[in-house]
Design an enzyme around this catalytic site. Structure first.
Site, PDB file in Angstrom:
ATOM      1  N   ALA A  11       6.800 -14.229   1.799  1.00 50.17           N
ATOM      2  CA  ALA A  11       7.762 -15.094   2.081  1.00 50.17           C
ATOM      3  C   ALA A  11       9.078 -14.929   2.391  1.00 50.17           C
ATOM      4  O   ALA A  11       9.725 -15.519   3.478  1.00 50.17           O
ATOM      5  CB  ALA A  11       7.605 -16.138   0.976  1.00 50.17           C
ATOM      6  N   CYS A  42      -1.407  -7.159  -0.904  1.00 47.48           N
ATOM      7  CA  CYS A  42      -2.985  -7.375  -0.608  1.00 47.48           C
ATOM      8  C   CYS A  42      -3.544  -6.179  -0.572  1.00 47.48           C
ATOM      9  O   CYS A  42      -4.787  -6.050  -0.631  1.00 47.48           O
ATOM     10  CB  CYS A  42      -3.065  -8.232   0.685  1.00 47.48           C
ATOM     11  SG  CYS A  42      -2.351  -9.659   0.601  1.00 47.48           S
ATOM     12  N   HIS A  60       4.408  -3.566   5.589  1.00 42.63           N
ATOM     13  CA  HIS A  60       4.330  -4.254   6.703  1.00 42.63           C
ATOM     14  C   HIS A  60       5.222  -3.768   7.930  1.00 42.63           C
ATOM     15  O   HIS A  60       4.806  -3.584   9.080  1.00 42.63           O
ATOM     16  CB  HIS A  60       4.564  -5.896   6.493  1.00 42.63           C
ATOM     17  CG  HIS A  60       3.695  -6.593   5.745  1.00 42.63           C
ATOM     18  ND1 HIS A  60       2.204  -6.649   6.257  1.00 42.63           N
ATOM     19  CD2 HIS A  60       3.494  -7.356   4.595  1.00 42.63           C
ATOM     20  CE1 HIS A  60       1.578  -7.298   5.160  1.00 42.63           C
ATOM     21  NE2 HIS A  60       2.513  -7.760   4.323  1.00 42.63           N
ATOM     22  N   ASP A 283       4.440 -18.085  -3.038  1.00 40.07           N
ATOM     23  CA  ASP A 283       3.820 -18.112  -4.243  1.00 40.07           C
ATOM     24  C   ASP A 283       4.658 -18.631  -5.562  1.00 40.07           C
ATOM     25  O   ASP A 283       4.164 -19.216  -6.543  1.00 40.07           O
ATOM     26  CB  ASP A 283       3.423 -16.631  -5.029  1.00 40.07           C
ATOM     27  CG  ASP A 283       2.248 -16.264  -4.154  1.00 40.07           C
ATOM     28  OD1 ASP A 283       1.802 -16.816  -3.282  1.00 40.07           O
ATOM     29  OD2 ASP A 283       1.817 -14.978  -4.555  1.00 40.07           O
ATOM     30  N   TYR A 428     -20.831 -15.831  22.873  1.00 42.28           N
ATOM     31  CA  TYR A 428     -22.302 -15.301  22.669  1.00 42.28           C
ATOM     32  C   TYR A 428     -22.599 -13.956  23.629  1.00 42.28           C
ATOM     33  O   TYR A 428     -22.641 -14.094  24.880  1.00 42.28           O
ATOM     34  CB  TYR A 428     -23.189 -16.415  22.812  1.00 42.28           C
ATOM     35  CG  TYR A 428     -24.721 -15.703  23.118  1.00 42.28           C
ATOM     36  CD1 TYR A 428     -25.264 -14.983  21.988  1.00 42.28           C
ATOM     37  CD2 TYR A 428     -25.402 -15.941  24.257  1.00 42.28           C
ATOM     38  CE1 TYR A 428     -26.502 -14.568  22.297  1.00 42.28           C
ATOM     39  CE2 TYR A 428     -26.849 -15.376  24.395  1.00 42.28           C
ATOM     40  CZ  TYR A 428     -27.353 -14.726  23.265  1.00 42.28           C
ATOM     41  OH  TYR A 428     -28.737 -14.140  23.307  1.00 42.28           O
TER      42      TYR A 428
HETATM   43  C1  LIG Z   1      -3.960  -7.220  -5.270  1.00 33.40           C
HETATM   44  C2  LIG Z   1      -3.738  -8.530  -4.510  1.00 33.40           C
HETATM   45  C3  LIG Z   1      -4.456  -8.769  -3.621  1.00 33.40           C
HETATM   46  C4  LIG Z   1      -3.989  -9.704  -2.804  1.00 33.40           C
HETATM   47  N1  LIG Z   1      -4.800 -10.062  -1.734  1.00 33.40           N
HETATM   48  C5  LIG Z   1      -4.502 -11.159  -0.677  1.00 33.40           C
HETATM   49  C6  LIG Z   1      -5.385 -11.137   0.526  1.00 33.40           C
HETATM   50  O1  LIG Z   1      -6.300 -10.313   0.704  1.00 33.40           O
HETATM   51  N2  LIG Z   1      -5.110 -12.127   1.253  1.00 33.40           N
HETATM   52  C7  LIG Z   1      -4.127 -12.899   0.945  1.00 33.40           C
HETATM   53  O2  LIG Z   1      -3.791 -14.221   1.710  1.00 33.40           O
HETATM   54  N3  LIG Z   1      -3.404 -12.973  -0.277  1.00 33.40           N
HETATM   55  C8  LIG Z   1      -3.587 -11.902  -1.048  1.00 33.40           C
HETATM   56  N4  LIG Z   1      -2.992 -11.690  -2.417  1.00 33.40           N
HETATM   57  C9  LIG Z   1      -1.700 -12.674  -2.477  1.00 33.40           C
HETATM   58  C10 LIG Z   1      -0.483 -12.219  -1.746  1.00 33.40           C
HETATM   59  O3  LIG Z   1      -0.220 -11.099  -1.939  1.00 33.40           O
HETATM   60  C11 LIG Z   1       0.621 -13.104  -2.210  1.00 33.40           C
HETATM   61  O4  LIG Z   1       0.311 -14.520  -2.024  1.00 33.40           O
HETATM   62  C12 LIG Z   1       1.886 -12.862  -1.505  1.00 33.40           C
HETATM   63  O5  LIG Z   1       2.438 -11.736  -1.850  1.00 33.40           O
HETATM   64  C13 LIG Z   1       3.129 -13.856  -1.968  1.00 33.40           C
HETATM   65  O6  LIG Z   1       4.246 -13.669  -1.289  1.00 33.40           O
HETATM   66  P1  LIG Z   1       5.454 -13.893  -1.960  1.00 33.40           P
HETATM   67  O7  LIG Z   1       6.592 -13.374  -0.943  1.00 33.40           O
HETATM   68  O8  LIG Z   1       5.368 -15.440  -2.193  1.00 33.40           O
HETATM   69  O9  LIG Z   1       5.558 -13.232  -3.226  1.00 33.40           O
HETATM   70  P2  LIG Z   1       5.625 -11.849  -3.993  1.00 33.40           P
HETATM   71  O10 LIG Z   1       4.781 -10.929  -3.057  1.00 33.40           O
HETATM   72  O11 LIG Z   1       5.074 -12.093  -5.409  1.00 33.40           O
HETATM   73  O12 LIG Z   1       7.042 -11.271  -4.005  1.00 33.40           O
HETATM   74  C14 LIG Z   1       8.192 -11.915  -4.900  1.00 33.40           C
HETATM   75  C15 LIG Z   1       9.346 -11.025  -4.142  1.00 33.40           C
HETATM   76  O13 LIG Z   1      10.357 -11.583  -5.076  1.00 33.40           O
HETATM   77  C16 LIG Z   1      11.304 -10.566  -5.610  1.00 33.40           C
HETATM   78  N5  LIG Z   1      11.834 -11.119  -6.895  1.00 33.40           N
HETATM   79  C17 LIG Z   1      11.180 -11.906  -7.696  1.00 33.40           C
HETATM   80  N6  LIG Z   1      12.424 -12.680  -8.606  1.00 33.40           N
HETATM   81  C18 LIG Z   1      13.402 -12.050  -7.999  1.00 33.40           C
HETATM   82  C19 LIG Z   1      14.669 -12.190  -8.693  1.00 33.40           C
HETATM   83  N7  LIG Z   1      15.107 -12.755  -9.542  1.00 33.40           N
HETATM   84  N8  LIG Z   1      15.738 -11.657  -7.779  1.00 33.40           N
HETATM   85  C20 LIG Z   1      15.278 -10.877  -6.714  1.00 33.40           C
HETATM   86  N9  LIG Z   1      14.172 -10.656  -6.251  1.00 33.40           N
HETATM   87  C21 LIG Z   1      13.120 -11.178  -7.048  1.00 33.40           C
HETATM   88  C22 LIG Z   1      10.247  -9.620  -5.955  1.00 33.40           C
HETATM   89  O14 LIG Z   1      10.812  -8.223  -6.167  1.00 33.40           O
HETATM   90  C23 LIG Z   1       9.381  -9.745  -4.526  1.00 33.40           C
HETATM   91  O15 LIG Z   1      10.090  -9.006  -3.531  1.00 33.40           O
HETATM   92  C24 LIG Z   1      -3.046 -10.507  -3.198  1.00 33.40           C
HETATM   93  C25 LIG Z   1      -2.299 -10.519  -4.289  1.00 33.40           C
HETATM   94  C26 LIG Z   1      -2.422  -9.237  -4.930  1.00 33.40           C
HETATM   95  C27 LIG Z   1      -1.903  -9.049  -6.014  1.00 33.40           C
END
Ligand SMILES: Cc1cc2nc3c(=O)[nH]c(=O)nc-3n(C[C@H](O)[C@H](O)[C@H](O)COP(=O)(O)OP(=O)(O)OC[C@H]3O[C@@H](n4cnc5c(N)ncnc54)[C@H](O)[C@@H]3O)c2cc1C
Length: 460
Positions: A11, A42, A60, A283, A428
């Site tokens: 995000a 993921c 990525h 998330d 197809y």
């Molecule tokens: C094993 C696994 C497999 C997955 N497979 C899939 C899939 O196949 N398909 C799919 O659609 N989704 C999948 N997901 C879900 C997907 O990875 C998450 O939905 C996605 O990563 C969410 O992204 P995000 O940026 O919201 O949060 P996150 O990826 O949780 O990242 C949060 C970020 O915030 C930072 N952060 C947090 N708090 C602080 C703070 N206080 N100060 C500074 N930095 C902070 C962290 O360091 C990180 O950089 C999977 C997840 C896991 C764990």
């Protein structure tokens, strides 16, 4: 304009990239608590399975690629507090030094944390979580230096199943899934479809222990002893907890940001929070559901990218709206691809629809062309209106299951009726499909079931 983004995963980086695209003069800084910006978490199961050999390939984009877009990265800095009145955020680096970062607009993209069931022993060495690169390194270390003879995975959602697959590929002889509910993938699939997945797990030697809530993990010599309800006892070498997520909202709450569904940050369709000039995405935030027309919590990478892009665009003056999620998902479980989009019958009923589901087994392509395999397709539509509400598909992972669920997802996005699926011009040739694609054959079978059920009602 100074745009500050907290969180450097799906995000946060999506927000940063979009902001720079639409407003190239924006000063964009991304604060990241760890050293791994824009890594594909993921991909962690495929790193642990050995299919991805080098963890660096999970990025990525590299740090250099991100910085070349004019985005400043502040790695290994954790944000602790937001002062929305004076518009600054306090961050601390690994050495414990504090800094104050001023912003004009702020995007919170702090993601989620894996839930830790509150039983005794949930912190013991050998008990793992899998959400971050650090978690993956810990587990990799364990698998490499103390190869387990057995492993217990607590939870049978898609992450639990991906890890079960990874551990088997890694050569762990005994893998058990312990699940509280009576089926695997309980929130993704209908029970009859979940049974197909369970059969595949058993076919690959996985033990599935259902209806059991783990109550404790204790060290027993160099091993771990697990106890659960129904007298469940097991001794194992590795435990993975994969029982769900909780949104990380502690930082947001320091600014007075309101939280809602499952504790996630409340946002409007423009990804704005209740606090002026603060947006949230991914998330940590609620997800607008396109069919339910209300906020839900559906933490997925696909959604995090879209929400981040919208938050980034709007933070620099845009007015885009998040179109809403359909909960579209696909997961590989051994030889199967398991996919779903929209509502299952049980969700649809809860939302006030009158759902009818029909399941069809059908060849993925013309049976005369070598390699044809059966797909199991479940279509759910509304009995009152004929509107498509959802679909689930299971088939061999090379049977284009993902393409087919995406056809349903696209149709759902445009509010199509099940019968109208037959009008869509799908591709197809015999090695790929049939003149009527399995998506359409299953729609036709649903329509017949629908007509029969209406006839039955009329006769009663
Ligand atoms: C094993 C696994 C497999 C997955 N497979 C899939 C899939 O196949 N398909 C799919 O659609 N989704 C999948 N997901 C879900 C997907 O990875 C998450 O939905 C996605 O990563 C969410 O992204 P995000 O940026 O919201 O949060 P996150 O990826 O949780 O990242 C949060 C970020 O915030 C930072 N952060 C947090 N708090 C602080 C703070 N206080 N100060 C500074 N930095 C902070 C962290 O360091 C990180 O950089 C999977 C997840 C896991 C764990």
């Amino acid at each position: 304009m100074r745009l500050l983004i907290v969180g450097g995963s799906d995000a946060g980086i999506s927000a940063a990239l979009r902001a720079r695209e639409v407003a190239p003069d924006t000063e964009v800084t991304v604060v990241v608590a760890d050293s791994f910006p824009n890594y594909s978490i993921c991909g962690l199961p495929f790193y642990l399975s050995g299919e991805v050999l080098d963890w660096r390939n999970l990025a990525h984009r590299t740090v250099e690629e991100i910085e070349r877009k004019g985005i400043k990265l502040l790695l290994d800095h954790t944000a602790h507090a937001i002062d929305p009145a004076h518009k600054f955020v306090t961050v601390t680096n690994r050495a414990g030094h504090n800094r104050i970062l001023a912003y004009d607009r702020l995007v919170i993209a702090t993601g989620a944390m894996p839930s830790k069931p509150p039983f005794e022993g949930n912190n013991l060495p050998g008990v793992h979580l899998l959400h971050s690169m650090a978690d993956a390194f810990r587990m990799q270390q364990h698998l490499t230096h103390k190869p387990p003879h057995s492993a217990v995975i607590v939870g049978a959602g898609y992450i639990g199943l991906e890890i079960a697959d990874a551990l088997v590929q890694r050569g762990v002889p005994h893998v058990t899934l312990v699940v509280r509910s009576e089926s695997v993938l309980r929130t993704t699939l209908s029970p009859s479809m979940a049974q197909v997945v369970e059969d595949e797990l058993r076919r690959h030697g996985i033990t599935v222990a259902k209806g059991i809530a783990v109550e404790s993990v204790r060290a027993r010599g160099s091993r771990l002893a697990i106890s659960g309800t129904q007298g469940y006892e097991a001794t194992t070498d590795l435990v993975l907890l994969a029982v769900g997520l909780r949104p990380s909202t502690e930082l947001a709450q320091t600014a007075g940001v309101i939280t809602g569904t499952q504790g996630a940050i409340c946002v409007n369709r423009e990804m704005a929070t209740n606090v002026p000039d603060i947006y949230a995405a991914g998330d940590c935030a609620e997800t607008w559901h396109r069919l339910l027309n209300k906020p839900t919590y559906l933490p997925l990478g696909t959604t995090a990218h879209k929400q981040g892009r919208i938050a980034g665009e709007n933070a620099v003056g845009g007015r885009r709206q998040f179109a809403g999620s359909l909960g579209t998902q696909v997961v590989k479980v051994f030889d199967l691809a398991v996919a779903r989009t929209g509502l299952r019958e049980e969700d649809a009923r809860g939302a006030g629809f009158d759902p009818l589901s029909h399941e069809l087994r059908v060849w993925d392509h013309k049976a005369y062309y070598p390699g044809a395999r059966e797909l199991c397709v479940r279509v759910t539509g509304d009995r009152n209106t004929g509107r498509l509400l959802g679909a689930q598909i299971i088939g061999h992972w090379r049977s284009e299951v993902a393409k087919r669920i995406d056809s349903f997802a696209t149709a759902l996005f445009h509010d199509v009726h099940v019968e109208e699926m037959n009008d869509i011009d799908l591709s197809y040739a015999p090695p790929f499909s049939s003149p009527w694609d399995p998506v359409q054959m299953s729609a036709q079978a649903w329509v017949i079931a629908y007509q029969n059920s209406s006839k039955k009602e009329n006769t009663l």
